[in-house]
Scaffold this active site. Sequence first.
Site, short mmCIF file in Angstrom:
data_model
loop_
_atom_site.label_atom_id
_atom_site.label_comp_id
_atom_site.label_asym_id
_atom_site.label_seq_id
_atom_site.Cartn_x
_atom_site.Cartn_y
_atom_site.Cartn_z
N TYR A 69 1.67 -6.41 13.47
CA TYR A 69 2.40 -6.78 12.25
C TYR A 69 3.14 -8.10 12.41
CZ TYR A 69 1.19 -2.68 9.63
OH TYR A 69 0.47 -1.75 8.92
N VAL A 105 1.04 -7.05 1.37
CA VAL A 105 2.40 -7.02 1.92
C VAL A 105 2.86 -8.42 2.34
CG1 VAL A 105 2.15 -4.63 2.69
CG2 VAL A 105 1.46 -6.49 4.24
N HIS A 121 2.60 -1.13 -1.33
CA HIS A 121 2.57 -0.80 0.10
C HIS A 121 3.65 -1.49 0.90
CE1 HIS A 121 -1.99 0.12 -0.58
NE2 HIS A 121 -1.22 1.09 -1.01
N CYS A 151 17.05 0.02 16.62
CA CYS A 151 17.96 -0.02 15.47
C CYS A 151 19.41 -0.09 15.98
CB CYS A 151 17.76 1.24 14.64
SG CYS A 151 18.97 1.43 13.33
N CYS A 154 21.08 3.47 15.10
CA CYS A 154 20.72 4.80 15.65
C CYS A 154 19.81 4.70 16.85
CB CYS A 154 20.05 5.64 14.57
SG CYS A 154 18.43 5.00 14.08
N GLY A 191 -9.85 -8.46 -5.92
CA GLY A 191 -9.81 -8.57 -4.46
C GLY A 191 -9.49 -7.29 -3.73
N THR A 192 -10.02 -6.16 -4.26
CA THR A 192 -9.79 -4.91 -3.55
C THR A 192 -11.09 -4.13 -3.44
OG1 THR A 192 -8.52 -2.84 -3.49
CG2 THR A 192 -9.01 -3.75 -5.68
C1 BV8 Z 1 -0.87 8.80 0.50
C2 BV8 Z 1 -0.17 -0.87 4.86
C3 BV8 Z 1 0.05 10.90 0.01
C4 BV8 Z 1 0.42 -2.21 5.06
C5 BV8 Z 1 -1.91 0.14 3.56
C6 BV8 Z 1 -5.75 11.97 4.98
C7 BV8 Z 1 -4.39 12.05 5.24
C8 BV8 Z 1 -3.46 11.37 4.51
C9 BV8 Z 1 -3.87 10.56 3.47
C10 BV8 Z 1 -5.22 10.47 3.23
C11 BV8 Z 1 -6.16 11.16 3.96
N1 BV8 Z 1 -7.39 10.83 3.48
C12 BV8 Z 1 -7.26 9.94 2.46
C13 BV8 Z 1 -5.96 9.73 2.31
C14 BV8 Z 1 -5.37 8.87 1.38
C15 BV8 Z 1 -5.14 7.55 2.10
C16 BV8 Z 1 -6.37 6.70 1.89
O1 BV8 Z 1 -6.56 6.18 0.82
N2 BV8 Z 1 -7.22 6.57 2.93
C17 BV8 Z 1 -8.43 5.79 2.77
C18 BV8 Z 1 -8.71 5.00 4.04
C19 BV8 Z 1 -9.54 6.75 2.41
N3 BV8 Z 1 -3.99 6.98 1.45
C20 BV8 Z 1 -2.79 7.12 2.00
O2 BV8 Z 1 -2.59 7.62 3.07
C21 BV8 Z 1 -1.65 6.62 1.13
N4 BV8 Z 1 -0.63 7.62 1.06
O3 BV8 Z 1 -1.95 9.15 0.08
O4 BV8 Z 1 0.24 9.61 0.49
C22 BV8 Z 1 -0.28 11.76 1.18
C23 BV8 Z 1 0.61 11.80 2.24
C24 BV8 Z 1 0.33 12.65 3.31
C25 BV8 Z 1 -0.84 13.41 3.31
C26 BV8 Z 1 -1.74 13.32 2.24
C27 BV8 Z 1 -1.46 12.49 1.18
C28 BV8 Z 1 -1.08 5.36 1.73
C29 BV8 Z 1 -2.06 4.22 1.52
C30 BV8 Z 1 -1.42 2.93 1.97
C31 BV8 Z 1 -1.92 2.56 3.34
N5 BV8 Z 1 -1.35 1.29 3.76
N6 BV8 Z 1 -1.31 -0.97 3.96
C32 BV8 Z 1 -0.57 -3.10 5.73
O5 BV8 Z 1 -0.80 -2.94 6.95
O6 BV8 Z 1 -1.11 -3.96 5.02
S1 BV8 Z 1 -3.36 0.04 2.74
C33 BV8 Z 1 -4.16 -1.30 3.29
O7 BV8 Z 1 -5.47 -1.12 2.84
C34 BV8 Z 1 -3.67 -2.60 2.72
O8 BV8 Z 1 -2.66 -2.42 1.77
C35 BV8 Z 1 -4.87 -3.18 2.03
O9 BV8 Z 1 -4.57 -3.79 0.83
C36 BV8 Z 1 -5.68 -1.97 1.81
C37 BV8 Z 1 -7.14 -2.28 1.96
O10 BV8 Z 1 -7.58 -2.37 0.76
P1 BV8 Z 1 -7.93 -3.79 0.11
O11 BV8 Z 1 -6.68 -4.49 -0.25
O12 BV8 Z 1 -8.90 -3.47 -0.94
O13 BV8 Z 1 -8.58 -4.66 1.25
P2 BV8 Z 1 -10.04 -4.56 1.85
O14 BV8 Z 1 -10.07 -5.41 3.06
O15 BV8 Z 1 -10.45 -3.11 1.95
O16 BV8 Z 1 -10.98 -5.21 0.72
C38 BV8 Z 1 -10.88 -6.60 0.46
C39 BV8 Z 1 -11.69 -6.84 -0.80
O17 BV8 Z 1 -11.52 -8.20 -1.15
C40 BV8 Z 1 -13.18 -6.60 -0.63
O18 BV8 Z 1 -13.68 -5.91 -1.75
C41 BV8 Z 1 -13.77 -8.02 -0.58
O19 BV8 Z 1 -15.07 -8.06 -1.14
C42 BV8 Z 1 -12.79 -8.75 -1.45
N7 BV8 Z 1 -12.69 -10.18 -1.22
C43 BV8 Z 1 -12.92 -10.87 -0.08
N8 BV8 Z 1 -12.69 -12.19 -0.29
C44 BV8 Z 1 -12.29 -12.31 -1.59
C45 BV8 Z 1 -12.28 -11.04 -2.18
N9 BV8 Z 1 -11.94 -10.82 -3.46
C46 BV8 Z 1 -11.61 -11.89 -4.20
N10 BV8 Z 1 -11.58 -13.15 -3.71
C47 BV8 Z 1 -11.92 -13.39 -2.42
N11 BV8 Z 1 -11.89 -14.66 -1.95
#
Ligand code: BV8
Length: 253
Positions: A69, A105, A121, A151, A154, A191-192
Amino acid sequence: MNDLELQKVAKLIQSANHVAVLTGAGISAESGMATFRDPLTGMWAHFRPEDLATPDAFRRNPAVVWNWYMQRRQSAIKALPNPGHRVLAWLETKVPRLSLITQNVDNLHQSAGSSNVVELHGSIHRFKCFENHHAIPIELADASPEEPPQCPSCKSLARPDVVWFGEMLPELAMNRAIGSAQTADLFLVIGTSGVVQPAASLGITAKRNGSKVVVINPDPNAAMAGEIFLQGPSGVVLPRLAEAAWGVDQSFF
Ligand code: BV8
Protein backbone atom coordinates in the site's frame (compact mmCIF):
# COMPACT_ATOMS: atom_id res chain seq x y z
CA MET A 1 -15.42 2.90 -31.09
CA ASN A 2 -18.69 3.11 -32.99
CA ASP A 3 -19.44 6.74 -33.92
CA LEU A 4 -23.19 6.15 -33.97
CA GLU A 5 -23.05 4.87 -30.38
CA LEU A 6 -20.92 7.87 -29.41
CA GLN A 7 -23.49 10.28 -30.91
CA LYS A 8 -26.27 8.41 -29.09
CA VAL A 9 -24.48 8.80 -25.75
CA ALA A 10 -23.72 12.46 -26.52
CA LYS A 11 -27.46 13.12 -26.89
CA LEU A 12 -28.23 11.20 -23.69
CA ILE A 13 -25.67 13.15 -21.68
CA GLN A 14 -26.83 16.51 -23.07
CA SER A 15 -30.41 15.85 -22.00
CA ALA A 16 -29.74 14.05 -18.70
CA ASN A 17 -30.87 15.60 -15.43
CA HIS A 18 -28.82 13.31 -13.21
CA VAL A 19 -25.71 11.52 -14.47
CA ALA A 20 -24.19 8.91 -12.15
CA VAL A 21 -20.73 7.50 -12.82
CA LEU A 22 -19.07 4.38 -11.38
CA THR A 23 -15.32 4.18 -11.96
CA GLY A 24 -12.78 1.44 -11.37
CA ALA A 25 -9.04 1.01 -11.59
CA GLY A 26 -9.11 1.37 -15.40
CA ILE A 27 -9.78 5.11 -15.33
CA SER A 28 -6.44 5.59 -13.56
CA ALA A 29 -4.53 3.28 -15.92
CA GLU A 30 -3.59 6.19 -18.24
CA SER A 31 -2.20 7.99 -15.19
CA GLY A 32 0.24 5.11 -14.80
CA MET A 33 -1.58 3.40 -11.92
CA ALA A 34 -1.59 -0.40 -12.13
CA THR A 35 -5.04 -1.99 -12.31
CA PHE A 36 -5.94 -5.06 -10.28
CA ARG A 37 -5.76 -7.13 -13.46
CA ASP A 38 -2.15 -6.15 -14.09
CA PRO A 39 0.18 -8.85 -12.74
CA LEU A 40 2.02 -7.74 -9.61
CA THR A 41 5.78 -7.40 -9.84
CA GLY A 42 8.71 -7.37 -7.43
CA MET A 43 8.23 -8.60 -3.89
CA TRP A 44 4.52 -9.05 -4.43
CA ALA A 45 4.88 -11.04 -7.69
CA HIS A 46 3.81 -14.23 -5.92
CA PHE A 47 0.64 -12.64 -4.58
CA ARG A 48 -2.68 -11.75 -6.22
CA PRO A 49 -4.17 -8.37 -5.24
CA GLU A 50 -7.25 -10.16 -3.98
CA ASP A 51 -4.96 -12.10 -1.63
CA LEU A 52 -3.18 -8.98 -0.36
CA ALA A 53 -6.27 -6.78 0.08
CA THR A 54 -7.66 -8.81 3.01
CA PRO A 55 -7.50 -8.59 6.84
CA ASP A 56 -6.08 -12.13 7.00
CA ALA A 57 -3.20 -11.21 4.66
CA PHE A 58 -2.45 -8.26 6.92
CA ARG A 59 -2.51 -10.46 10.05
CA ARG A 60 -0.18 -12.99 8.37
CA ASN A 61 2.14 -10.52 6.61
CA PRO A 62 1.61 -7.01 7.98
CA ALA A 63 4.87 -5.69 6.52
CA VAL A 64 4.22 -7.13 3.02
CA VAL A 65 0.67 -5.75 2.85
CA TRP A 66 1.71 -2.43 4.37
CA ASN A 67 4.60 -2.02 1.94
CA TRP A 68 2.32 -2.80 -1.06
CA TYR A 69 0.00 0.00 0.00
CA MET A 70 2.79 2.44 0.80
CA GLN A 71 4.29 1.82 -2.68
CA ARG A 72 0.89 2.30 -4.28
CA ARG A 73 0.42 5.48 -2.24
CA GLN A 74 3.73 6.85 -3.55
CA SER A 75 2.67 5.98 -7.13
CA ALA A 76 -0.67 7.72 -6.55
CA ILE A 77 1.07 10.83 -5.17
CA LYS A 78 3.30 11.00 -8.28
CA ALA A 79 0.44 10.22 -10.70
CA LEU A 80 -1.40 13.02 -12.49
CA PRO A 81 -5.09 12.93 -13.33
CA ASN A 82 -5.55 12.02 -17.01
CA PRO A 83 -8.09 13.44 -19.51
CA GLY A 84 -10.65 10.88 -18.36
CA HIS A 85 -10.57 12.22 -14.79
CA ARG A 86 -10.60 15.79 -16.10
CA VAL A 87 -13.65 15.32 -18.30
CA LEU A 88 -15.60 13.93 -15.32
CA ALA A 89 -14.59 16.94 -13.20
CA TRP A 90 -15.62 19.29 -16.06
CA LEU A 91 -18.97 17.47 -16.46
CA GLU A 92 -20.02 18.85 -13.04
CA THR A 93 -20.32 22.26 -14.76
CA LYS A 94 -22.35 20.89 -17.70
CA VAL A 95 -25.03 18.60 -16.28
CA PRO A 96 -27.63 19.58 -13.64
CA ARG A 97 -26.48 16.82 -11.26
CA LEU A 98 -23.43 14.53 -11.40
CA SER A 99 -22.77 11.76 -8.87
CA LEU A 100 -19.27 10.30 -9.01
CA ILE A 101 -18.84 6.91 -7.31
CA THR A 102 -15.40 5.30 -7.37
CA GLN A 103 -13.89 1.97 -6.34
CA ASN A 104 -10.48 3.62 -6.56
CA VAL A 105 -8.49 4.70 -3.55
CA ASP A 106 -5.96 6.93 -5.36
CA ASN A 107 -7.70 10.33 -4.94
CA LEU A 108 -7.11 11.15 -8.63
CA HIS A 109 -10.73 12.20 -9.17
CA GLN A 110 -10.37 14.77 -6.38
CA SER A 111 -7.02 15.92 -7.79
CA ALA A 112 -8.78 16.49 -11.15
CA GLY A 113 -11.32 18.75 -9.40
CA SER A 114 -14.27 16.42 -8.89
CA SER A 115 -16.27 17.26 -5.74
CA ASN A 116 -18.36 15.02 -3.47
CA VAL A 117 -16.61 11.87 -4.70
CA VAL A 118 -18.15 8.73 -3.16
CA GLU A 119 -15.20 6.50 -2.20
CA LEU A 120 -16.74 3.03 -1.93
CA HIS A 121 -13.43 1.40 -0.97
CA GLY A 122 -11.81 4.15 1.11
CA SER A 123 -8.56 5.96 0.46
CA ILE A 124 -4.90 4.95 0.28
CA HIS A 125 -4.09 8.40 1.71
CA ARG A 126 -5.84 7.79 5.05
CA PHE A 127 -4.72 5.42 7.81
CA LYS A 128 -6.33 3.87 10.89
CA CYS A 129 -5.33 1.24 13.43
CA PHE A 130 -6.22 -2.37 12.78
CA GLU A 131 -7.94 -3.17 16.08
CA ASN A 132 -9.85 0.02 16.97
CA HIS A 133 -9.85 2.15 13.79
CA HIS A 134 -8.19 5.08 15.58
CA ALA A 135 -7.05 7.64 12.96
CA ILE A 136 -3.29 7.43 12.37
CA PRO A 137 -1.43 10.64 11.41
CA ILE A 138 -0.19 10.44 7.82
CA GLU A 139 3.28 11.61 8.94
CA LEU A 140 3.57 8.57 11.23
CA ALA A 141 2.60 6.28 8.32
CA ASP A 142 4.98 7.91 5.85
CA ALA A 143 7.83 7.71 8.35
CA SER A 144 7.58 3.91 8.26
CA PRO A 145 7.33 2.72 4.62
CA GLU A 146 8.59 -0.80 5.29
CA GLU A 147 6.36 -1.87 8.15
CA PRO A 148 3.23 -0.58 9.85
CA PRO A 149 3.82 1.74 12.84
CA GLN A 150 1.91 1.23 16.08
CA CYS A 151 -1.16 3.25 16.92
CA PRO A 152 -0.19 5.96 19.45
CA SER A 153 -3.47 5.34 21.33
CA CYS A 154 -3.69 1.56 21.57
CA LYS A 155 -0.46 0.15 20.11
CA SER A 156 -2.26 -1.93 17.48
CA LEU A 157 -0.79 -1.79 13.99
CA ALA A 158 -1.60 0.94 11.47
CA ARG A 159 -3.38 -0.09 8.26
CA PRO A 160 -4.63 1.81 5.20
CA ASP A 161 -8.19 3.14 5.55
CA VAL A 162 -9.44 1.04 2.63
CA VAL A 163 -12.14 -1.64 2.42
CA TRP A 164 -10.55 -5.07 2.13
CA PHE A 165 -12.22 -8.17 0.71
CA GLY A 166 -14.52 -9.62 3.36
CA GLU A 167 -15.06 -6.18 4.96
CA MET A 168 -18.26 -4.14 4.82
CA LEU A 169 -18.29 -1.00 2.70
CA PRO A 170 -18.83 2.32 4.50
CA GLU A 171 -22.59 2.53 5.04
CA LEU A 172 -22.93 6.21 4.10
CA ALA A 173 -20.93 5.74 0.89
CA MET A 174 -22.94 2.69 -0.13
CA ASN A 175 -26.26 4.40 0.62
CA ARG A 176 -25.24 7.43 -1.44
CA ALA A 177 -24.16 5.16 -4.30
CA ILE A 178 -27.41 3.18 -4.26
CA GLY A 179 -29.43 6.40 -4.09
CA SER A 180 -27.62 7.73 -7.16
CA ALA A 181 -28.11 4.48 -9.07
CA GLN A 182 -31.83 4.62 -8.25
CA THR A 183 -32.36 8.21 -9.43
CA ALA A 184 -29.90 8.77 -12.27
CA ASP A 185 -31.31 8.88 -15.79
CA LEU A 186 -27.87 8.05 -17.20
CA PHE A 187 -25.35 5.69 -15.53
CA LEU A 188 -21.77 5.51 -16.86
CA VAL A 189 -19.68 2.46 -15.90
CA ILE A 190 -16.05 3.34 -16.61
CA GLY A 191 -12.86 1.30 -16.26
CA THR A 192 -14.11 -1.55 -14.15
CA SER A 193 -14.08 -5.30 -14.74
CA GLY A 194 -17.33 -5.51 -12.78
CA VAL A 195 -16.22 -8.49 -10.68
CA VAL A 196 -16.13 -6.84 -7.25
CA GLN A 197 -19.35 -6.71 -5.26
CA PRO A 198 -21.35 -4.83 -4.14
CA ALA A 199 -19.97 -2.06 -6.44
CA ALA A 200 -20.64 -4.14 -9.56
CA SER A 201 -24.34 -4.41 -8.71
CA LEU A 202 -24.86 -0.63 -9.02
CA GLY A 203 -25.13 -0.84 -12.82
CA ILE A 204 -27.90 -3.44 -12.50
CA THR A 205 -29.69 -1.29 -9.92
CA ALA A 206 -29.54 1.66 -12.30
CA LYS A 207 -30.83 -0.40 -15.20
CA ARG A 208 -33.66 -1.78 -13.06
CA ASN A 209 -34.65 1.79 -12.23
CA GLY A 210 -34.88 2.81 -15.85
CA SER A 211 -31.47 4.47 -16.24
CA LYS A 212 -29.68 4.20 -19.54
CA VAL A 213 -26.41 2.37 -18.78
CA VAL A 214 -23.25 3.08 -20.79
CA VAL A 215 -20.07 1.01 -20.39
CA ILE A 216 -16.71 2.57 -21.31
CA ASN A 217 -13.83 0.09 -21.43
CA PRO A 218 -11.20 -1.12 -23.95
CA ASP A 219 -12.10 -4.74 -23.11
CA PRO A 220 -15.17 -5.97 -25.03
CA ASN A 221 -15.75 -8.51 -22.25
CA ALA A 222 -16.64 -5.64 -19.92
CA ALA A 223 -19.70 -4.75 -22.00
CA MET A 224 -22.99 -5.40 -20.18
CA ALA A 225 -25.66 -7.29 -22.04
CA GLY A 226 -28.03 -4.95 -23.82
CA GLU A 227 -26.32 -1.74 -22.71
CA ILE A 228 -24.53 0.87 -24.81
CA PHE A 229 -20.84 0.04 -25.06
CA LEU A 230 -18.14 2.57 -26.02
CA GLN A 231 -14.98 0.56 -26.56
CA GLY A 232 -11.72 2.32 -25.81
CA PRO A 233 -9.58 3.84 -23.09
CA SER A 234 -11.53 6.33 -20.98
CA GLY A 235 -8.81 8.97 -21.50
CA VAL A 236 -9.73 8.87 -25.22
CA VAL A 237 -13.46 8.11 -25.12
CA LEU A 238 -14.45 10.75 -22.55
CA PRO A 239 -12.85 13.74 -24.37
CA ARG A 240 -14.47 12.53 -27.61
CA LEU A 241 -17.81 12.32 -25.80
CA ALA A 242 -17.39 15.88 -24.45
CA GLU A 243 -16.61 17.12 -27.98
CA ALA A 244 -19.61 15.28 -29.49
CA ALA A 245 -21.97 16.61 -26.82
CA TRP A 246 -20.78 20.20 -26.38
CA GLY A 247 -18.29 20.87 -29.20
CA VAL A 248 -15.42 21.38 -26.74
CA ASP A 249 -12.01 20.64 -28.25
CA GLN A 250 -10.58 17.33 -26.92
CA SER A 251 -7.23 19.00 -26.29
CA PHE A 252 -8.98 21.10 -23.61
CA PHE A 253 -8.61 18.07 -21.32
C1 BV8 B 1 -18.36 -7.29 1.12
C2 BV8 B 1 -9.40 -2.26 -1.62
C3 BV8 B 1 -19.94 -7.95 2.72
C4 BV8 B 1 -8.50 -1.11 -1.74
C5 BV8 B 1 -11.03 -3.41 -2.96
C6 BV8 B 1 -16.32 -14.30 0.24
C7 BV8 B 1 -16.16 -13.66 1.45
C8 BV8 B 1 -16.41 -12.32 1.63
C9 BV8 B 1 -16.82 -11.56 0.55
C10 BV8 B 1 -16.96 -12.20 -0.66
C11 BV8 B 1 -16.73 -13.55 -0.83
N1 BV8 B 1 -16.94 -13.84 -2.15
C12 BV8 B 1 -17.30 -12.71 -2.81
C13 BV8 B 1 -17.32 -11.73 -1.92
C14 BV8 B 1 -17.62 -10.40 -2.18
C15 BV8 B 1 -16.30 -9.68 -2.40
C16 BV8 B 1 -15.99 -9.75 -3.88
O1 BV8 B 1 -16.60 -9.04 -4.64
N2 BV8 B 1 -15.05 -10.62 -4.28
C17 BV8 B 1 -14.75 -10.74 -5.69
C18 BV8 B 1 -13.24 -10.93 -5.89
C19 BV8 B 1 -15.56 -11.89 -6.24
N3 BV8 B 1 -16.53 -8.33 -1.98
C20 BV8 B 1 -16.16 -7.96 -0.75
O2 BV8 B 1 -15.55 -8.64 0.01
C21 BV8 B 1 -16.63 -6.56 -0.37
N4 BV8 B 1 -17.24 -6.60 0.91
O3 BV8 B 1 -18.89 -7.98 0.28
O4 BV8 B 1 -18.82 -7.18 2.41
C22 BV8 B 1 -19.42 -9.24 3.28
C23 BV8 B 1 -18.57 -9.20 4.36
C24 BV8 B 1 -18.14 -10.41 4.91
C25 BV8 B 1 -18.55 -11.62 4.34
C26 BV8 B 1 -19.39 -11.62 3.22
C27 BV8 B 1 -19.82 -10.43 2.68
C28 BV8 B 1 -15.44 -5.64 -0.33
C29 BV8 B 1 -14.98 -5.36 -1.75
C30 BV8 B 1 -13.89 -4.30 -1.71
C31 BV8 B 1 -12.54 -4.95 -1.85
N5 BV8 B 1 -11.50 -3.94 -1.88
N6 BV8 B 1 -10.09 -2.48 -2.89
C32 BV8 B 1 -7.45 -1.38 -2.75
O5 BV8 B 1 -6.51 -2.16 -2.45
O6 BV8 B 1 -7.56 -0.80 -3.84
S1 BV8 B 1 -11.64 -3.84 -4.45
C33 BV8 B 1 -10.43 -3.65 -5.57
O7 BV8 B 1 -10.90 -4.36 -6.68
C34 BV8 B 1 -10.21 -2.24 -6.00
O8 BV8 B 1 -11.10 -1.33 -5.41
C35 BV8 B 1 -10.45 -2.25 -7.48
O9 BV8 B 1 -11.12 -1.14 -7.94
C36 BV8 B 1 -11.30 -3.45 -7.61
C37 BV8 B 1 -10.99 -4.18 -8.89
O10 BV8 B 1 -11.93 -3.85 -9.68
P1 BV8 B 1 -11.69 -2.82 -10.88
O11 BV8 B 1 -11.62 -1.44 -10.34
O12 BV8 B 1 -12.73 -3.14 -11.85
O13 BV8 B 1 -10.25 -3.11 -11.45
P2 BV8 B 1 -9.80 -4.31 -12.38
O14 BV8 B 1 -8.32 -4.28 -12.42
O15 BV8 B 1 -10.51 -5.57 -11.97
O16 BV8 B 1 -10.37 -3.93 -13.83
C38 BV8 B 1 -9.83 -2.82 -14.52
C39 BV8 B 1 -10.73 -2.58 -15.71
O17 BV8 B 1 -10.28 -1.41 -16.36
C40 BV8 B 1 -10.71 -3.70 -16.73
O18 BV8 B 1 -12.03 -3.98 -17.17
C41 BV8 B 1 -9.89 -3.12 -17.90
O19 BV8 B 1 -10.32 -3.61 -19.15
C42 BV8 B 1 -10.22 -1.67 -17.75
N7 BV8 B 1 -9.24 -0.74 -18.29
C43 BV8 B 1 -7.90 -0.91 -18.44
N8 BV8 B 1 -7.36 0.21 -18.98
C44 BV8 B 1 -8.38 1.10 -19.14
C45 BV8 B 1 -9.57 0.50 -18.71
N9 BV8 B 1 -10.76 1.12 -18.75
C46 BV8 B 1 -10.79 2.37 -19.25
N10 BV8 B 1 -9.69 3.02 -19.69
C47 BV8 B 1 -8.48 2.41 -19.65
N11 BV8 B 1 -7.39 3.08 -20.10
